[in-house]
Design an enzyme around this catalytic site. Structure first.
Site, mmCIF file in Angstrom:
data_model
loop_
_atom_site.group_PDB
_atom_site.id
_atom_site.type_symbol
_atom_site.label_atom_id
_atom_site.label_comp_id
_atom_site.label_asym_id
_atom_site.label_seq_id
_atom_site.Cartn_x
_atom_site.Cartn_y
_atom_site.Cartn_z
ATOM 1 C CG ASP A 43 5.563 -6.796 -8.043
ATOM 2 O OD1 ASP A 43 4.528 -7.493 -8.096
ATOM 3 O OD2 ASP A 43 5.612 -5.674 -7.479
ATOM 4 C CB SER A 74 -0.211 15.246 5.553
ATOM 5 O OG SER A 74 -0.735 15.478 4.265
ATOM 6 C CB SER A 133 0.609 8.555 -3.819
ATOM 7 O OG SER A 133 -0.465 7.736 -3.427
ATOM 8 C CB SER A 134 1.367 4.277 -0.551
ATOM 9 O OG SER A 134 1.243 3.332 -1.572
ATOM 10 C CD GLU A 171 2.691 -0.445 -0.099
ATOM 11 O OE1 GLU A 171 3.503 0.485 -0.193
ATOM 12 O OE2 GLU A 171 1.815 -0.664 -0.940
ATOM 13 C CG ASP A 183 4.436 0.049 -6.675
ATOM 14 O OD1 ASP A 183 4.559 -0.291 -7.867
ATOM 15 O OD2 ASP A 183 3.428 -0.196 -5.993
HETATM 16 C C1 GLA Z 1 0.745 -2.598 -7.396
HETATM 17 C C2 GLA Z 1 1.738 -3.208 -6.423
HETATM 18 C C3 GLA Z 1 2.981 -3.697 -7.152
HETATM 19 C C4 GLA Z 1 2.634 -4.574 -8.348
HETATM 20 C C5 GLA Z 1 1.550 -3.920 -9.192
HETATM 21 C C6 GLA Z 1 1.059 -4.819 -10.289
HETATM 22 O O1 GLA Z 1 1.281 -1.434 -7.942
HETATM 23 O O2 GLA Z 1 2.109 -2.256 -5.453
HETATM 24 O O3 GLA Z 1 3.808 -4.386 -6.239
HETATM 25 O O4 GLA Z 1 2.258 -5.862 -7.942
HETATM 26 O O5 GLA Z 1 0.431 -3.534 -8.402
HETATM 27 O O6 GLA Z 1 2.057 -5.035 -11.222
#
Ligand code: GLA
Length: 394
Positions: A43, A74, A133-134, A171, A183
């Site tokens: 990504d 939480s 989860s984040s 993030e 994600d």
């Molecule tokens: C984590 C990161 C993603 C991606 C993956 C590896 O999940 O949050 O952005 O880079 O690693 O594919």
């Protein structure tokens, strides 16, 4: 393994909100964790990836405030964290609150009129398992903010992509994890019974039907319980190595390297380690394209082969696997899986395997036995189906 049913969590998170803040929340929003089928560490290289959303979700009971104050609690932790929107920074509020506060910070920076919130979160996404989860937390808060502040960003794919981009900034800047964006896109854009083919160069995406059930197979996820952390230096080091290699090769991102010209490009790089990193990225992007074609033609054997090749590349060239991930994937393969690979950032976390539905329990048991024989913490295996994106639940 989702454990609690969605309705039950929606009800309990609302009650917890009421106990904590003294009145009922305006609503409850949730967003899913994810597993990536293939396209790992692509990504942030402008590449392709193919995540699905999990049935496991993070839930946020939320009300808006009009005084610029964010209060967060939480179900997993005691206490209320409070921060004024003007004070949100990489130093404040810290901890899990950074993922919530960061979203409001990023929405404001985008010129969107948001104010304070009261938020109470609960989650069925296992924490520290590499299942995002984040990102689920960020995207649940982003979805709530869109509705509560009338931003109307959930109604269209473009609006959702904009929210995802803000969650990535939250993030990267406020929580301090230099992740790539897959994600958050998964949590906001994945559909039921489909994988999301995400093009991280154009920002475009499309749904690829993903329904193993019909063919008598399931996707088995194993949380190795080997804890991974994206805020440690390894993830950042891989990302920096790729960016430096792209500069050395005179391209914007490694996506520009044509697989046919890979060997020539590799010859221009100075170290064996960097050559292996680049080879992983370029071949992995190609595997995503091949996996989509195989899924579309119903060739699960080929998808399995690509899973295995992806794992080998992540283990040997990108060096982000670990003993637990190698053992779980190898055991799944010997138990008859069509293919198995680590998913997510690596250095621990989870792996996935395509197994016959009738073999799933036996494969999970074989993985558990292999871990026990090696004296490793007991892993947790469960099957998942491709589920829906961030949405309002109540
Ligand atoms: C984590 C990161 C993603 C991606 C993956 C590896 O999940 O949050 O952005 O880079 O690693 O594919």
């Amino acid at each position: 393994m989702t454990g609690r049913a969605p309705d039950e969590v929606v009800e309990s998170v609302s009650r917890a909100f009421e106990r904590t803040f003294g009145n009922a929340p305006t609503g409850v929003w949730s967003a899913p964790g994810r597993v990536n089928l293939i396209g790992e560490h692509t990504d942030y290289n402008g590449g392709l990836c193919l995540p699905i959303a999990l049935p496991q979700r993070t839930y946020a009971a939320v009300s808006r405030r009009d005084d610029g104050v964010l209060r967060m609690a939480s179900a997993q932790q005691d206490g209320v964290v409070e921060v004024s929107l003007d004070d949100i920074s990489p130093e404040q509020p810290g901890g899990w609150g950074a993922y919530v506060a960061g979203v409001l910070w990023a929405l404001r920076r985008d010129g969107l009129a948001v104010d304070g919130l009261d938020v109470l979160v609960d989650s069925t996404v296992p924490l520290g398992a590499g299942l995002s989860s984040s990102a689920a937390l960020e995207c649940a808060v982003a979805a709530a903010s869109s509705d509560l502040f009338d931003l109307d960003l959930l109604a269209t794919a473009d609006g959702r992509a904009r929210l995802a981009a803000r969650c990535v900034e939250a993030e990267n800047v406020i929580a301090g994890a230099p992740t790539g964006g897959m994600d958050q896109s998964a949590a906001l854009l994945c559909d039921d019974a489909a994988a999301l083919l995400l093009d991280c160069r154009s920002g475009g995406s499309r749904q690829v039907p993903f329904d193993l059930d019909a063919a008598g197979y399931v996707l088995l996820v194993t949380d190795t319980r080997a804890e991974h952390a994206l805020v440690d230096g390894q993830y950042a080091a891989r990302r920096e190595a790729c960016e430096a290699a792209a500069r050395d090769l005179g391209v914007g991102t490694l996506r520009e390297i044509d697989p046919a010209g890979l060997e020539t490009a590799l010859e221009r790089l100075g170290s064996d380690e960097v050559r292996r990193r680049v080879r992983h990225v370029v071949t992995e992007i190609e595997r995503v394209t091949l996996a989509v074609a195989a899924l579309e033609s119903g060739d699960l054997v080929e998808v399995g082969r690509l899973f295995d090749a992806s794992h080998a590349s992540l283990r040997d060239d990108y060096e982000v696997s670990c003993e637990e991930l190698d053992l779980a994937t190898a055991t799944a393969r010997s138990g008859g899986a069509l293919g198995a690979r680590m998913t997510g950032g690596g250095f621990g976390g989870s792996c996935i395997a395509i197994v016959r539905a009738s073999d799933a329990d036996a494969v999970a048991a074989a993985i558990a036995a292999a871990f026990e024989a090696e004296g490793l913490t007991a892993p947790v295996s469960f099957t998942v189906t491709a589920s829906g994106p961030a949405a309002r639940d109540r």
